[in-house]
Design a protein around this motif. Sequence first.
Motif, PDB file in Angstrom:
ATOM      1  N   ALA A  35       1.080 -50.170  25.391  1.00 17.07           N
ATOM      2  CA  ALA A  35       1.458 -48.779  25.119  1.00 17.07           C
ATOM      3  C   ALA A  35       2.757 -48.413  25.831  1.00 17.07           C
ATOM      4  O   ALA A  35       3.617 -47.731  25.264  1.00 17.07           O
ATOM      5  CB  ALA A  35       0.331 -47.843  25.558  1.00 17.07           C
ATOM      6  N   LEU A  36       2.916 -48.892  27.061  1.00 15.68           N
ATOM      7  CA  LEU A  36       4.150 -48.623  27.803  1.00 15.68           C
ATOM      8  C   LEU A  36       5.344 -49.294  27.141  1.00 15.68           C
ATOM      9  O   LEU A  36       6.430 -48.708  27.053  1.00 15.68           O
ATOM     10  CB  LEU A  36       3.997 -49.114  29.246  1.00 15.68           C
ATOM     11  CG  LEU A  36       5.178 -48.852  30.183  1.00 15.68           C
ATOM     12  CD1 LEU A  36       5.434 -47.354  30.308  1.00 15.68           C
ATOM     13  CD2 LEU A  36       4.913 -49.466  31.557  1.00 15.68           C
ATOM     14  N   LEU A  37       5.143 -50.514  26.640  1.00  7.87           N
ATOM     15  CA  LEU A  37       6.215 -51.220  25.949  1.00  7.87           C
ATOM     16  C   LEU A  37       6.620 -50.486  24.663  1.00  7.87           C
ATOM     17  O   LEU A  37       7.819 -50.354  24.358  1.00  7.87           O
ATOM     18  CB  LEU A  37       5.774 -52.645  25.628  1.00  7.87           C
ATOM     19  CG  LEU A  37       6.803 -53.540  24.910  1.00  7.87           C
ATOM     20  CD1 LEU A  37       8.030 -53.734  25.788  1.00  7.87           C
ATOM     21  CD2 LEU A  37       6.179 -54.885  24.568  1.00  7.87           C
ATOM     22  N   ALA A  38       5.641 -50.004  23.921  1.00  9.80           N
ATOM     23  CA  ALA A  38       5.940 -49.240  22.700  1.00  9.80           C
ATOM     24  C   ALA A  38       6.672 -47.946  23.031  1.00  9.80           C
ATOM     25  O   ALA A  38       7.587 -47.529  22.298  1.00  9.80           O
ATOM     26  CB  ALA A  38       4.648 -48.950  21.938  1.00  9.80           C
ATOM     27  N   LEU A  39       6.294 -47.303  24.138  1.00  8.41           N
ATOM     28  CA  LEU A  39       6.964 -46.065  24.544  1.00  8.41           C
ATOM     29  C   LEU A  39       8.417 -46.324  24.916  1.00  8.41           C
ATOM     30  O   LEU A  39       9.316 -45.564  24.520  1.00  8.41           O
ATOM     31  CB  LEU A  39       6.212 -45.436  25.715  1.00  8.41           C
ATOM     32  CG  LEU A  39       6.761 -44.110  26.251  1.00  8.41           C
ATOM     33  CD1 LEU A  39       6.683 -43.037  25.166  1.00  8.41           C
ATOM     34  CD2 LEU A  39       5.982 -43.671  27.487  1.00  8.41           C
ATOM     35  N   VAL A  40       8.655 -47.393  25.660  1.00  8.67           N
ATOM     36  CA  VAL A  40      10.029 -47.746  26.037  1.00  8.67           C
ATOM     37  C   VAL A  40      10.847 -48.084  24.797  1.00  8.67           C
ATOM     38  O   VAL A  40      12.013 -47.680  24.663  1.00  8.67           O
ATOM     39  CB  VAL A  40      10.019 -48.923  27.033  1.00  8.67           C
ATOM     40  CG1 VAL A  40      11.437 -49.431  27.278  1.00  8.67           C
ATOM     41  CG2 VAL A  40       9.380 -48.500  28.343  1.00  8.67           C
ATOM     42  N   PHE A  41      10.248 -48.819  23.868  1.00 12.49           N
ATOM     43  CA  PHE A  41      10.940 -49.184  22.626  1.00 12.49           C
ATOM     44  C   PHE A  41      11.317 -47.948  21.816  1.00 12.49           C
ATOM     45  O   PHE A  41      12.385 -47.901  21.197  1.00 12.49           O
ATOM     46  CB  PHE A  41      10.039 -50.107  21.800  1.00 12.49           C
ATOM     47  CG  PHE A  41      10.650 -50.565  20.510  1.00 12.49           C
ATOM     48  CD1 PHE A  41      11.586 -51.589  20.489  1.00 12.49           C
ATOM     49  CD2 PHE A  41      10.302 -49.972  19.306  1.00 12.49           C
ATOM     50  CE1 PHE A  41      12.165 -52.009  19.301  1.00 12.49           C
ATOM     51  CE2 PHE A  41      10.875 -50.383  18.115  1.00 12.49           C
ATOM     52  CZ  PHE A  41      11.806 -51.417  18.114  1.00 12.49           C
ATOM     53  N   ALA A  42      10.446 -46.927  21.821  1.00 10.00           N
ATOM     54  CA  ALA A  42      10.719 -45.714  21.049  1.00 10.00           C
ATOM     55  C   ALA A  42      11.735 -44.813  21.742  1.00 10.00           C
ATOM     56  O   ALA A  42      12.543 -44.149  21.075  1.00 10.00           O
ATOM     57  CB  ALA A  42       9.421 -44.949  20.804  1.00 10.00           C
ATOM     58  N   LEU A  43      11.705 -44.771  23.071  1.00  6.40           N
ATOM     59  CA  LEU A  43      12.585 -43.871  23.803  1.00  6.40           C
ATOM     60  C   LEU A  43      13.963 -44.458  24.065  1.00  6.40           C
ATOM     61  O   LEU A  43      14.891 -43.710  24.392  1.00  6.40           O
ATOM     62  CB  LEU A  43      11.943 -43.478  25.146  1.00  6.40           C
ATOM     63  CG  LEU A  43      10.695 -42.606  25.065  1.00  6.40           C
ATOM     64  CD1 LEU A  43      10.178 -42.329  26.467  1.00  6.40           C
ATOM     65  CD2 LEU A  43      10.980 -41.302  24.337  1.00  6.40           C
ATOM     66  N   PHE A  44      14.120 -45.767  23.944  1.00  8.91           N
ATOM     67  CA  PHE A  44      15.407 -46.392  24.257  1.00  8.91           C
ATOM     68  C   PHE A  44      16.552 -45.844  23.401  1.00  8.91           C
ATOM     69  O   PHE A  44      17.591 -45.431  23.942  1.00  8.91           O
ATOM     70  CB  PHE A  44      15.310 -47.907  24.100  1.00  8.91           C
ATOM     71  CG  PHE A  44      16.620 -48.613  24.290  1.00  8.91           C
ATOM     72  CD1 PHE A  44      17.109 -48.852  25.572  1.00  8.91           C
ATOM     73  CD2 PHE A  44      17.370 -49.033  23.200  1.00  8.91           C
ATOM     74  CE1 PHE A  44      18.318 -49.497  25.754  1.00  8.91           C
ATOM     75  CE2 PHE A  44      18.579 -49.667  23.370  1.00  8.91           C
ATOM     76  CZ  PHE A  44      19.054 -49.906  24.656  1.00  8.91           C
ATOM     77  N   PRO A  45      16.441 -45.798  22.060  1.00  8.00           N
ATOM     78  CA  PRO A  45      17.572 -45.256  21.280  1.00  8.00           C
ATOM     79  C   PRO A  45      17.841 -43.788  21.560  1.00  8.00           C
ATOM     80  O   PRO A  45      18.992 -43.348  21.541  1.00  8.00           O
ATOM     81  CB  PRO A  45      17.147 -45.498  19.824  1.00  8.00           C
ATOM     82  CG  PRO A  45      15.670 -45.639  19.874  1.00  8.00           C
ATOM     83  CD  PRO A  45      15.348 -46.255  21.189  1.00  8.00           C
ATOM     84  N   ILE A  46      16.776 -43.011  21.821  1.00  7.66           N
ATOM     85  CA  ILE A  46      16.974 -41.592  22.124  1.00  7.66           C
ATOM     86  C   ILE A  46      17.734 -41.423  23.428  1.00  7.66           C
ATOM     87  O   ILE A  46      18.681 -40.628  23.535  1.00  7.66           O
ATOM     88  CB  ILE A  46      15.614 -40.867  22.187  1.00  7.66           C
ATOM     89  CG1 ILE A  46      14.885 -40.984  20.847  1.00  7.66           C
ATOM     90  CG2 ILE A  46      15.789 -39.405  22.584  1.00  7.66           C
ATOM     91  CD1 ILE A  46      13.501 -40.382  20.846  1.00  7.66           C
ATOM     92  N   LEU A  47      17.336 -42.193  24.448  1.00  4.90           N
ATOM     93  CA  LEU A  47      18.018 -42.122  25.730  1.00  4.90           C
ATOM     94  C   LEU A  47      19.469 -42.567  25.605  1.00  4.90           C
ATOM     95  O   LEU A  47      20.374 -41.970  26.202  1.00  4.90           O
ATOM     96  CB  LEU A  47      17.277 -42.987  26.757  1.00  4.90           C
ATOM     97  CG  LEU A  47      17.876 -43.056  28.169  1.00  4.90           C
ATOM     98  CD1 LEU A  47      17.908 -41.659  28.785  1.00  4.90           C
ATOM     99  CD2 LEU A  47      17.076 -44.003  29.048  1.00  4.90           C
TER     100      LEU A  47
END
Length: 302
Positions: A35-47
């Motif tokens: 779940a943490l990996l999926a969250l990082v993957f989703a937030l990376f382009p936004i950041l």
Amino acid sequence: MAAIDVSNADQRTAAPTPAGRRKKGGGVWWRHALALLALVFALFPILFIVSSAFNNAGTLSTSGLMPTRFGTDNFKDLFADPARPYWTWFKNSMIISVVSTIATLFLGACAAYSFSRLRWTGRRTGLLAILLLQMFPAVLAFGALYITFANVGNVLPAVGLNTLAGLILVYLGGAMGSNIWLLKGYFDTVPKELDEAAYIDGASHARIFFTITLRLVTPILATVAMLAFVGLWGEFLLASIFLTDVNQQTLAVGLWQTRNADVNRYFGQFVAGAVIASIPVVLVYLSLQKQLIGGLTQGSVK
């Protein structure tokens, strides 16, 4: 023997040891890691986009997860560029999205009510025809739409090419199929006894539709409105074909041309405009997320 049985029962009901608890929960850690990996993957382009928007360097080569020169120069350059009227694009996108969403919602609700409540010749054939038309690739119709509206513009310039009204008409035709099926599935869940009771009191179909049915199907109306607005807000293909004048373009087309002019030089302006363009979509999702869940789950089955 009784004492021995009691002691055995106490041992069986005793709390598990720390080692047992660790063994029982030992297979849970990977779920949290996933779940943490999926969250990082989703937030990376936004950041990355937000960081680049507030990076005064303003180029693609100097962008990163953290801005090297924090500031708002990209936003100032975007708003001050006369060749790229950002707020005009924003206004055009808002007009197209809001008007098309309201019209789509009204026409779809009327058609869904007719298919769900009324019985008329060709009803089943009409539903199947709408379903089959949705299987036709929309990209193949772009050429025909362009020629059609080019000819219509010769007679009615207000709804021809390079006009917001013409693009809205195209969007209305393309969004009817799926919305009608989604709305009809939810309308079927409303008890027909309410309609019959209203008939006895002398109410017409129009009064039942506007005063009773629409109030009971608010979740699916909010769902369709949100899906339509978000889809139209970021639509690019049709808008790039129909709108050629820079003052008639939408946000998607205008920002793409900003990026396409010089990727490295105008990247800061591009991401700054993208950050502002995402605000209406986020607000719509946050305000209607409960209705979205209820409308999709209840309208998916009869």
